[in-house]
Design a protein around this motif. Structure first.
Motif, short mmCIF file in Angstrom:
data_model
loop_
_atom_site.label_atom_id
_atom_site.label_comp_id
_atom_site.label_asym_id
_atom_site.label_seq_id
_atom_site.Cartn_x
_atom_site.Cartn_y
_atom_site.Cartn_z
N SER A 246 0.85 -1.19 0.00
CA SER A 246 0.00 0.00 0.00
C SER A 246 0.89 1.24 0.00
N SER A 247 0.32 2.34 -0.45
CA SER A 247 1.08 3.60 -0.45
C SER A 247 1.41 3.99 0.99
N GLU A 248 0.48 3.68 1.94
CA GLU A 248 0.72 4.05 3.34
C GLU A 248 1.96 3.31 3.86
N ASP A 249 2.04 2.01 3.54
CA ASP A 249 3.20 1.25 4.02
C ASP A 249 4.49 1.76 3.38
N LEU A 250 4.39 2.08 2.11
CA LEU A 250 5.60 2.57 1.43
C LEU A 250 6.04 3.90 2.05
N ARG A 251 5.09 4.79 2.29
CA ARG A 251 5.43 6.10 2.87
C ARG A 251 6.08 5.92 4.25
N ALA A 252 5.52 4.98 5.03
CA ALA A 252 6.07 4.75 6.37
C ALA A 252 7.51 4.25 6.27
N SER A 253 7.74 3.36 5.32
CA SER A 253 9.09 2.82 5.18
C SER A 253 10.07 3.90 4.70
N LEU A 254 9.61 4.74 3.78
CA LEU A 254 10.49 5.81 3.28
C LEU A 254 10.76 6.85 4.38
N MET A 255 9.75 7.09 5.22
CA MET A 255 9.93 8.05 6.33
C MET A 255 10.97 7.51 7.31
N HIS A 256 10.87 6.21 7.55
CA HIS A 256 11.84 5.58 8.46
C HIS A 256 13.25 5.75 7.90
N GLY A 257 13.37 5.50 6.57
CA GLY A 257 14.68 5.66 5.92
C GLY A 257 15.16 7.10 5.97
N LEU A 258 14.22 8.02 5.78
CA LEU A 258 14.59 9.44 5.79
C LEU A 258 15.13 9.85 7.16
N ARG A 259 14.46 9.41 8.21
CA ARG A 259 14.93 9.76 9.55
C ARG A 259 16.33 9.21 9.79
N LYS A 260 16.57 8.02 9.22
CA LYS A 260 17.86 7.37 9.46
C LYS A 260 18.99 8.01 8.62
N PHE A 261 18.67 8.34 7.36
CA PHE A 261 19.75 8.71 6.44
C PHE A 261 19.77 10.18 6.04
N ALA A 262 18.83 10.99 6.57
CA ALA A 262 18.80 12.41 6.18
C ALA A 262 20.12 13.07 6.53
N THR A 263 20.56 13.98 5.66
CA THR A 263 21.81 14.69 5.96
C THR A 263 21.52 15.99 6.71
N ARG A 264 20.22 16.33 6.85
CA ARG A 264 19.85 17.56 7.58
C ARG A 264 18.75 17.20 8.58
N PRO A 265 18.54 18.00 9.61
CA PRO A 265 17.42 17.73 10.52
C PRO A 265 16.12 17.70 9.72
N VAL A 266 15.27 16.70 10.01
CA VAL A 266 14.06 16.53 9.19
C VAL A 266 12.94 17.44 9.71
N ILE B 58 7.78 19.44 5.83
CA ILE B 58 8.35 19.25 4.48
C ILE B 58 8.35 17.76 4.13
N ALA B 59 8.72 16.94 5.11
CA ALA B 59 8.76 15.49 4.86
C ALA B 59 7.36 14.97 4.53
N ASP B 60 6.36 15.42 5.30
CA ASP B 60 4.99 14.95 5.06
C ASP B 60 4.52 15.36 3.67
N LYS B 61 4.84 16.60 3.30
CA LYS B 61 4.40 17.09 1.99
C LYS B 61 5.05 16.25 0.87
N LEU B 62 6.31 15.93 1.07
CA LEU B 62 7.00 15.12 0.05
C LEU B 62 6.39 13.72 0.00
N LEU B 63 6.21 13.11 1.16
CA LEU B 63 5.73 11.72 1.17
C LEU B 63 4.27 11.62 0.73
N TYR B 64 3.54 12.71 0.92
CA TYR B 64 2.16 12.73 0.43
C TYR B 64 2.11 12.55 -1.09
#
Ligand SMILES: NC(=O)C1=CN([C@@H]2O[C@H](COP(=O)(O)OP(=O)(O)OC[C@H]3O[C@@H](n4cnc5c(N)ncnc54)[C@H](OP(=O)(O)O)[C@@H]3O)[C@@H](O)[C@H]2O)C=CC1
Ligand SMILES: O=C1O[C@H](COP(=O)(O)O)[C@@H](O)[C@H](O)[C@H]1O
Length: 503
Positions: free
Chosen positions: A57-77, A81-87
């Motif tokens: 589902s898109s919800e599961d994919l967004r959750a997984s990408l958010m998890h990755g973003l928190r882990k690998f972001a080079t700037r404070p999230v 902005i993150a929600d708007k992108l993942l939406y």
């Protein structure tokens, strides 16, 4: 503090990622899109379509990408902005082994495009293992997804590795170019996303002082070093088939070599720059297998300690053959057959599990012709290097001799340095944002062209062939945490030279 002039905001588009559940997407692609979003460099009319062969589902994919973003972001999230992108992210299932799934993908994409008003522009990013590049692109072509429609553009982005040797790279080029034009094809080499790598062009061609001495009259030799502290870790099944030479040299080290050695392009555009780079790679002297053996060193790490970290023997890595002859270290001596570089050796080295992380290009200038200052024998004078630091030291250093203050003449080597961090305050990046932004605005200056890729493989092919035939013979071992195999020093010592020690 110096800031970038306003960068272009791309046209509205659909950003379609094959391999959206994978490591690259989570580690680099989404964090880079996030950085672009934070810098207001994504179009308003934008959607991300994440392709997986699974049902998701898109919800599961967004959750997984958010998890990755928190882990690998080079700037404070920033959550907004993150929600708007993942939406903007929608998961869609498609499998190249099931052509009908691509027809369904086309229909789904057309609806999303209409919803988000993206104007029909499409970027297809192949963030999958390389054996999926051909099947996916075949299906994109067959289903009409890549067919240009009215004024809307279609672009195909392909990750590395681009082939595993000259023949496979040629076959992949031929295949992809039967589906998209060279202009719409973006072959990624993440080294070209690094500021320090792009700066080689600016250093050479925006300053008048370097060009007159950038040749065999003044340069003794050039060293390109990409040393890594990390071992092979969990990548055994990929790495054991690949090795240090394939993994690093025809792509990353040759990007550095071509930028340092190319002729000045007549224009700063993709055609001129890529032509000049391909030309210098094509001028690398072809070596016989015998010469290739003489002009190379390969090594494999054994157990050791890198800093405080114990690293096991390469052959104990999961999925690595217990009798593997795969090199984790490679050093080469190359020459370039043109008037600028005749007689100037290029020494290249790269390896895993070494004592320090260091990526640099060191240009060694010829010594002064005689020792006017009798106080110091000429061979004891400091060597004149211009060092382009790519990582972790990002900057440029010039090493030269100077007088030690005092009544008599005594000489010491000193270094004049420029460090990016001292001059520029810029938001941290992972290098991919420049590349993704360039794909979206249609600038392929930082992407490899077919002729450049093939010229690179052509230059390394004799080494691959010679090493394959030699098998275990000639494969050195080196303990993790060391500087690599001793023979790498011998490769230069026999020419009366040595690798530059970090200052
Ligand atoms: N990871 C990194 O740091 C880097 C990776 N790269 C390159 O990026 C690419 C992707 O790497 P990475 O993310 O690590 O790889 P992964 O092994 O994590 O694979 C990515 C995804 O591709 C999908 N996939 C696998 N096989 C196929 C197939 N036959 N057809 C269609 N989809 C497939 C899978 O998704 P699903 O099962 O959901 O369909 C998988 O999750 C590679 O070419 C790699 O060399 C380059 C630089 C760095
Ligand atoms: O593509 C690759 O590059 C990395 C090294 O990249 P760097 O930016 O850290 O220098 C390397 O570790 C990896 O094996 C290779 O596949």
């Amino acid at each position: 503090m110096t800031s970038q002039p306003n960068a272009q905001i791309p046209d509205g588009c659909a950003f379609v990622i094959f391999g959206v559940t994978g490591d690259l997407t989570h580690r680099l692609v989404i964090p880079a899109l996030y950085n672009l979003a934070e810098s207001n460099l994504l179009p308003e009319k934008f959607c991300v379509v994440g392709i997986t062969r699974k049902e998701m589902s898109s919800e599961d994919l967004r959750a997984s990408l958010m998890h990755g973003l928190r882990k690998f972001a080079t700037r404070p999230v920033n959550e907004d902005i993150a929600d708007k992108l993942l939406y903007c992210v929608t998961a869609v299932s498609a499998d190249p082994s099931d052509p009908s799934s691509f027809d369904r993908l086309r229909e789904r994409l057309e609806k999303l495009e209409a919803n988000r008003n993206t104007g029909g522009n499409r970027l297809f990013y192949l963030a999958t293992p390389p054996d999926a590049f051909a099947p996916i692109s075949t299906e994109l072509g067959r289903s009409g997804l890549l067919k240009e429609d009215g004024g809307a553009w279609r672009r195909l982005v392909v990750e590395k590795p681009f082939g595993t040797d000259l023949a496979s790279a040629k076959a992949l080029n031929e295949h992809l170019l039967s589906i998209v034009s060279e202009h719409s094809l973006y072959r990624i080499d993440h080294y070209l996303g690094k500021e320090t790598v792009q700066n080689i062009l600016v250093l050479r061609f925006s300053n008048g002082m370097f060009e007159p001495i950038w040749n065999r009259e003044h340069i003794d030799h050039i060293q390109i070093t990409v040393d890594e502290k990390l071992g092979v870790a969990h990548r055994g099944s990929f790495y054991d088939k690949t090795g240090a030479l394939r993994d690093m040299v025809p792509n990353h080290l040759f990007q550095l070599l071509s930028l340092v050695a190319m002729e000045p392009p007549s224009h700063f555009n993709a055609h001129s720059v890529r032509s000049a780079k391909a030309e210098v790679l094509a001028a690398i002297q072809q070596q016989s297998e015998e010469e290739a053996l003489r002009n190379s060193v390969r090594g494999q790490y054994t157990a050791g300690k890198v800093g405080d970290t114990e690293i096991g023997d390469y052959r104990s890595v999961q999925d690595v053959d217990l009798a593997s002859n795969t090199e984790t270290y490679a050093a080469l001596k190359l020459t370039i057959d043109n008037w600028r570089w005749a007689g100037v050796p290029f020494y290249l080295r790269t390896g895993k599990a070494l004592g320090a992380k260091r990526t640099e290009v060191a240009i060694k200038f010829k010594q002064a012709p005689f020792a006017m200052f009798r106080c110091t024998p000429i061979e004891e004078l400091s060597q004149n290097y211009l060092v382009i630091g790519i990582e972790p030291v990002e900057g440029i250093a010039l090493q030269f001799n100077t007088k030690i203050p005092g009544p008599s003449i005594a000489i010491d080597g000193v270094e004049m340095t420029f460090r990016y961090k001292d001059y520029f305050k810029v938001a941290p990046s992972n290098g991919y944002e420049t590349l993704l932004h360039d794909c979206m605005i249609g600038d392929n200056i930082l992407f490899q062209r077919a002729d450049g890729v093939e010229a690179g493989w052509e230059a390394v092919q004799p080494f691959l062939d010679a090493w394959e035939k030699a098998g275990a013979e000639g494969l050195q071992s080196y303990p993790a945490g060391s500087n690599g195999p001793e023979d790498a020093d011998a490769l230069l010592a026999r020419d009366g030279r040595n690798w530059r020690e970090p200052s």
